[in-house]
Scaffold this motif. Structure first.
Motif, short mmCIF file in Angstrom:
data_model
loop_
_atom_site.label_atom_id
_atom_site.label_comp_id
_atom_site.label_asym_id
_atom_site.label_seq_id
_atom_site.Cartn_x
_atom_site.Cartn_y
_atom_site.Cartn_z
N ALA A 20 24.58 -25.12 -29.68
CA ALA A 20 24.01 -23.82 -30.24
C ALA A 20 22.98 -23.74 -28.90
CB ALA A 20 23.35 -23.79 -31.59
N PHE A 21 23.20 -22.43 -28.21
CA PHE A 21 22.49 -22.22 -27.13
C PHE A 21 21.05 -21.64 -27.46
CE2 PHE A 21 26.41 -23.58 -25.33
CZ PHE A 21 25.92 -24.31 -24.35
N TYR A 22 20.94 -20.89 -28.71
CA TYR A 22 19.78 -19.89 -29.03
C TYR A 22 18.64 -21.00 -29.38
CZ TYR A 22 21.08 -21.11 -34.03
OH TYR A 22 21.44 -21.55 -35.33
N ALA A 23 18.77 -22.28 -29.38
CA ALA A 23 17.83 -23.34 -29.74
C ALA A 23 17.28 -23.72 -28.24
CB ALA A 23 18.22 -24.45 -30.40
N ARG A 24 17.73 -23.32 -27.32
CA ARG A 24 17.47 -23.44 -25.93
C ARG A 24 17.44 -24.94 -25.72
NH1 ARG A 24 13.69 -18.39 -24.48
NH2 ARG A 24 15.13 -16.82 -24.85
N PRO A 25 18.39 -25.92 -25.74
CA PRO A 25 18.14 -27.20 -25.53
C PRO A 25 17.86 -27.50 -24.03
CG PRO A 25 20.33 -26.50 -25.76
CD PRO A 25 19.66 -25.39 -26.22
N MET A 28 21.01 -31.06 -27.51
CA MET A 28 22.22 -30.51 -27.93
C MET A 28 22.92 -31.31 -29.02
SD MET A 28 24.26 -29.11 -24.66
CE MET A 28 24.38 -27.45 -24.50
N VAL A 29 22.94 -32.69 -28.81
CA VAL A 29 23.48 -33.38 -30.08
C VAL A 29 22.74 -33.65 -30.99
CG1 VAL A 29 24.15 -35.98 -30.39
CG2 VAL A 29 24.88 -34.83 -28.24
N ASP A 30 21.48 -33.74 -31.14
CA ASP A 30 20.47 -33.76 -32.20
C ASP A 30 20.64 -32.43 -33.17
OD1 ASP A 30 20.07 -36.23 -31.54
OD2 ASP A 30 17.71 -36.03 -31.15
N TYR A 31 20.74 -31.39 -32.35
CA TYR A 31 20.68 -29.99 -33.06
C TYR A 31 22.08 -29.84 -33.84
CZ TYR A 31 20.61 -25.15 -34.46
OH TYR A 31 20.33 -24.27 -35.29
N THR A 32 23.10 -30.31 -33.33
CA THR A 32 24.42 -30.28 -33.91
C THR A 32 24.45 -31.29 -35.15
OG1 THR A 32 25.59 -29.77 -32.04
CG2 THR A 32 26.86 -30.59 -33.74
N LEU A 38 19.58 -33.19 -46.15
CA LEU A 38 18.90 -34.34 -45.23
C LEU A 38 18.23 -33.68 -43.98
CD1 LEU A 38 21.28 -37.44 -45.45
CD2 LEU A 38 19.20 -37.12 -46.61
N GLU A 39 16.86 -33.66 -43.75
CA GLU A 39 16.55 -32.95 -42.53
C GLU A 39 15.88 -33.78 -41.56
OE1 GLU A 39 12.98 -29.43 -41.81
OE2 GLU A 39 13.97 -29.82 -43.87
N ILE A 40 16.26 -33.53 -40.31
CA ILE A 40 15.68 -34.07 -39.17
C ILE A 40 14.17 -33.58 -38.90
CG2 ILE A 40 15.93 -34.56 -36.59
CD1 ILE A 40 18.85 -34.47 -36.97
N PRO A 41 13.09 -34.47 -38.89
CA PRO A 41 11.88 -33.88 -38.67
C PRO A 41 11.78 -33.24 -37.19
CG PRO A 41 11.54 -36.11 -39.62
CD PRO A 41 13.12 -35.74 -39.18
N GLY A 42 11.23 -32.06 -37.08
CA GLY A 42 11.02 -31.51 -35.77
C GLY A 42 12.02 -30.76 -35.25
N MET A 43 13.22 -30.43 -36.22
CA MET A 43 14.52 -29.81 -35.83
C MET A 43 13.92 -28.50 -35.28
SD MET A 43 17.98 -29.41 -37.46
CE MET A 43 19.17 -27.93 -37.31
N ASN A 44 14.52 -27.81 -34.11
CA ASN A 44 14.03 -26.65 -33.72
C ASN A 44 15.12 -25.51 -34.58
OD1 ASN A 44 13.30 -24.06 -32.23
ND2 ASN A 44 14.36 -24.72 -30.43
#
Length: 195
Positions: A152-157, A163-167, A177-183
């Motif tokens: 997802a490029f709107y997160a401006r990785p 990119m991997v972490d966002y996916t 389950l939530e990754i802390p600090g996810m954009n």
């Protein structure tokens, strides 16, 4: 109370970094990770990473032998949140789609479906022919979620890791389950273009 359990399957498709990173993320969350890694995944690991098989297995709380059909994961009475196959090869998808399972990885996925738990398949193949699409439709109709690792490029990785972490963050959302600090997307954020 015991930790929730989540099964992580790693098949031989390209993109083994998704499975590895997922295991690392789960170490920081209140979840017990159970890894099932195919023989093809072990080969892919040698091509795509400097890690050794033992290093990947050590990232999981519990690692299961791919040939151990008697493992706890092969029983519906063993409670889990569900399973993520990251990445998911077409072979693995096809076995799950037909219910003809030949390993603990596909047997575990079959159990997840029969118990009506969450199964997420990060199918990693392109382009797709009609047989691939039919298999995806079939597992979707059986209750699985197809979640190809599409950036997802709107997160401006700013990096491949982002990119991997966002996916993976989006996949883990499916298990609450939530990754802390996810954009995340915010309609009031600076991500929106100027009007």
């Amino acid at each position: 109370m015991t930790k929730e359990r989540l099964i992580i399957g790693i098949s031989g498709a390209s993109g083994i970094t998704y499975g590895i990173r997922l295991l690392k993320i789960l170490q920081k969350l209140p979840v017990e990770s159970h890894l099932v890694m195919s023989k093809s995944a072990e080969i892919t690991l040698a091509y795509e990473s400097s890690m050794k098989v033992a290093d990947v297995k050590a990232l999981a709380d519990v690692s299961h032998n791919i040939n151990d059909i008697a493992a706890c994961l092969s029983s519906g009475s063993y409670r889990t949140l569900g399973m993520i196959v990251a990445p998911c090869s077409i072979k693995t998808l096809s076995e799950i789609s037909t219910g003809v399972t030949s390993s603990l990885l596909t047997r575990s996925a079959d159990v997840i479906l029969k118990e009506r738990r969450r199964l997420v398949l990060m199918v990693r193949e392109t382009p797709l022919h009609t047989g691939h699409l039919r298999s995806m439709l079939n597992v979707s109709e059986m209750g699985a979620i197809i979640a190809p690792p599409v950036p997802a490029f709107y997160a401006r990785p700013e990096s491949l890791d982002e990119m991997v972490d966002y996916t993976l963050g989006r996949v883990l959302d499916l298990f609450d389950l939530e990754i802390p600090g996810m954009n995340r997307w915010d309609e009031n954020s600076k991500q929106r273009p100027e009007q």
